[in-house]
Design a protein around this motif. Structure first.
Motif, PDB file in Angstrom:
ATOM      1  N   ILE A 125      17.940  11.663  -2.339  1.00 39.66           N
ATOM      2  CA  ILE A 125      16.471  11.785  -2.333  1.00 39.66           C
ATOM      3  C   ILE A 125      16.043  12.994  -3.162  1.00 39.66           C
ATOM      4  O   ILE A 125      15.119  12.910  -3.975  1.00 39.66           O
ATOM      5  N   LEU A 126      16.717  14.133  -2.968  1.00 36.91           N
ATOM      6  CA  LEU A 126      16.355  15.353  -3.682  1.00 36.91           C
ATOM      7  C   LEU A 126      16.501  15.188  -5.193  1.00 36.91           C
ATOM      8  O   LEU A 126      15.594  15.539  -5.955  1.00 36.91           O
ATOM      9  N   ILE A 127      17.619  14.657  -5.639  1.00 39.35           N
ATOM     10  CA  ILE A 127      17.865  14.525  -7.085  1.00 39.35           C
ATOM     11  C   ILE A 127      16.873  13.552  -7.720  1.00 39.35           C
ATOM     12  O   ILE A 127      16.289  13.846  -8.766  1.00 39.35           O
ATOM     13  N   THR A 128      16.669  12.399  -7.078  1.00 39.66           N
ATOM     14  CA  THR A 128      15.703  11.446  -7.646  1.00 39.66           C
ATOM     15  C   THR A 128      14.292  12.027  -7.612  1.00 39.66           C
ATOM     16  O   THR A 128      13.509  11.824  -8.542  1.00 39.66           O
ATOM     17  N   HIS A 129      13.978  12.775  -6.564  1.00 41.79           N
ATOM     18  CA  HIS A 129      12.673  13.429  -6.464  1.00 41.79           C
ATOM     19  C   HIS A 129      12.472  14.418  -7.620  1.00 41.79           C
ATOM     20  O   HIS A 129      11.431  14.415  -8.276  1.00 41.79           O
ATOM     21  N   ILE A 130      13.459  15.257  -7.871  1.00 40.14           N
ATOM     22  CA  ILE A 130      13.355  16.271  -8.928  1.00 40.14           C
ATOM     23  C   ILE A 130      13.211  15.621 -10.307  1.00 40.14           C
ATOM     24  O   ILE A 130      12.336  16.001 -11.091  1.00 40.14           O
ATOM     25  N   VAL A 131      14.051  14.651 -10.593  1.00 40.76           N
ATOM     26  CA  VAL A 131      14.006  13.995 -11.906  1.00 40.76           C
ATOM     27  C   VAL A 131      12.658  13.299 -12.116  1.00 40.76           C
ATOM     28  O   VAL A 131      12.003  13.465 -13.156  1.00 40.76           O
ATOM     29  N   LEU A 132      12.223  12.551 -11.108  1.00 39.53           N
ATOM     30  CA  LEU A 132      10.970  11.819 -11.259  1.00 39.53           C
ATOM     31  C   LEU A 132       9.749  12.741 -11.215  1.00 39.53           C
ATOM     32  O   LEU A 132       8.723  12.443 -11.831  1.00 39.53           O
ATOM     33  N   ALA A 133       9.860  13.875 -10.517  1.00 37.79           N
ATOM     34  CA  ALA A 133       8.761  14.848 -10.510  1.00 37.79           C
ATOM     35  C   ALA A 133       8.544  15.413 -11.913  1.00 37.79           C
ATOM     36  O   ALA A 133       7.402  15.635 -12.330  1.00 37.79           O
ATOM     37  N   ALA A 134       9.618  15.632 -12.638  1.00 37.45           N
ATOM     38  CA  ALA A 134       9.489  16.115 -14.020  1.00 37.45           C
ATOM     39  C   ALA A 134       8.863  15.042 -14.910  1.00 37.45           C
ATOM     40  O   ALA A 134       8.043  15.348 -15.783  1.00 37.45           O
ATOM     41  N   ILE A 135       9.223  13.803 -14.651  1.00 30.26           N
ATOM     42  CA  ILE A 135       8.705  12.687 -15.452  1.00 30.26           C
ATOM     43  C   ILE A 135       7.243  12.388 -15.137  1.00 30.26           C
ATOM     44  O   ILE A 135       6.473  12.002 -16.019  1.00 30.26           O
ATOM     45  N   ILE A 136       6.848  12.588 -13.880  1.00 29.95           N
ATOM     46  CA  ILE A 136       5.487  12.210 -13.487  1.00 29.95           C
ATOM     47  C   ILE A 136       4.427  13.097 -14.143  1.00 29.95           C
ATOM     48  O   ILE A 136       3.286  12.663 -14.330  1.00 29.95           O
TER      49      ILE A 136
END
Length: 184
Positions: A125-136
């Motif tokens: 959850i943390l890794i996908t959250h971080i990656v997608l937060a940068a993309i959003i």
């Protein structure tokens, strides 16, 4: 109504938001990356910084709810209500960013203390959250810029990606807080 929209699109002066979007994206993502490596301020005691992650989760919760409301509004073709909820989501996301940056500037990162399957779930959850937060960041900014320029078809195309990613990021932000909060 459709004719009115066509006239508005023809008379509306389009602005190039791309440079601003690039600069804002670099600043936000760069600041977050930089803060991840800093140790935090020593002996900070003006207030208990442990309240900031809870505020992050609260702001993420409101962002999620505002986005759901915006999605429902646009599905009902209520553009005005949709726009208002999107602006509200931008406000709570900005407040999240301020408290997030403040927390990571003032204190060290908290290590997750769980083990086993929960640790695996947490880190996924943390890794996908971080990656997608940068993309959003650029996605959300581009979506709103296209709406401001009344590029409705282009707005819809990118919003189909932006909305689910932003919903995921705001929801997983809350989940990350819930899972790590016992270790603060």
């Amino acid at each position: 109504m459709a004719q009115q929209n066509d006239v508005l699109q023809q008379t509306h002066k389009k602005r190039n938001y791309k440079p601003a979007i690039i600069i804002i994206t670099i600043i936000i993502n760069g600041l977050v990356a930089l803060l991840a490596g800093l140790p935090g301020v020593e002996n900070f005691d003006a207030f208990d910084v442990k309240i900031l992650p809870m505020l992050n989760a609260i702001f993420n919760s409101f962002t999620f709810l505002f986005l759901v409301a915006a999605l429902i509004a646009i599905m009902k073709k209520n553009v005005t209500v949709h726009r208002r909820f999107i602006y509200a989501a931008f406000i709570t996301t900005t407040l999240f960013l301020v408290t997030y940056v403040g927390h990571h500037f003032l204190s060290e990162s908290t290590a997750y203390g769980g083990t086993g399957i929960l640790a695996g779930i947490y880190y996924f959850i943390l890794i996908t959250h971080i990656v997608l937060a940068a993309i959003i960041v650029p996605l959300a900014l581009t979506s709103v810029a296209r709406a401001w320029n009344m590029e409705n078809e282009r707005h819809k195309k990118i919003a189909r990606w932006t909305m689910p990613i932003w919903l995921y990021v705001s929801l997983t932000g809350v989940l990350v807080y819930i899972m790590i909060s016992p270790y603060y």
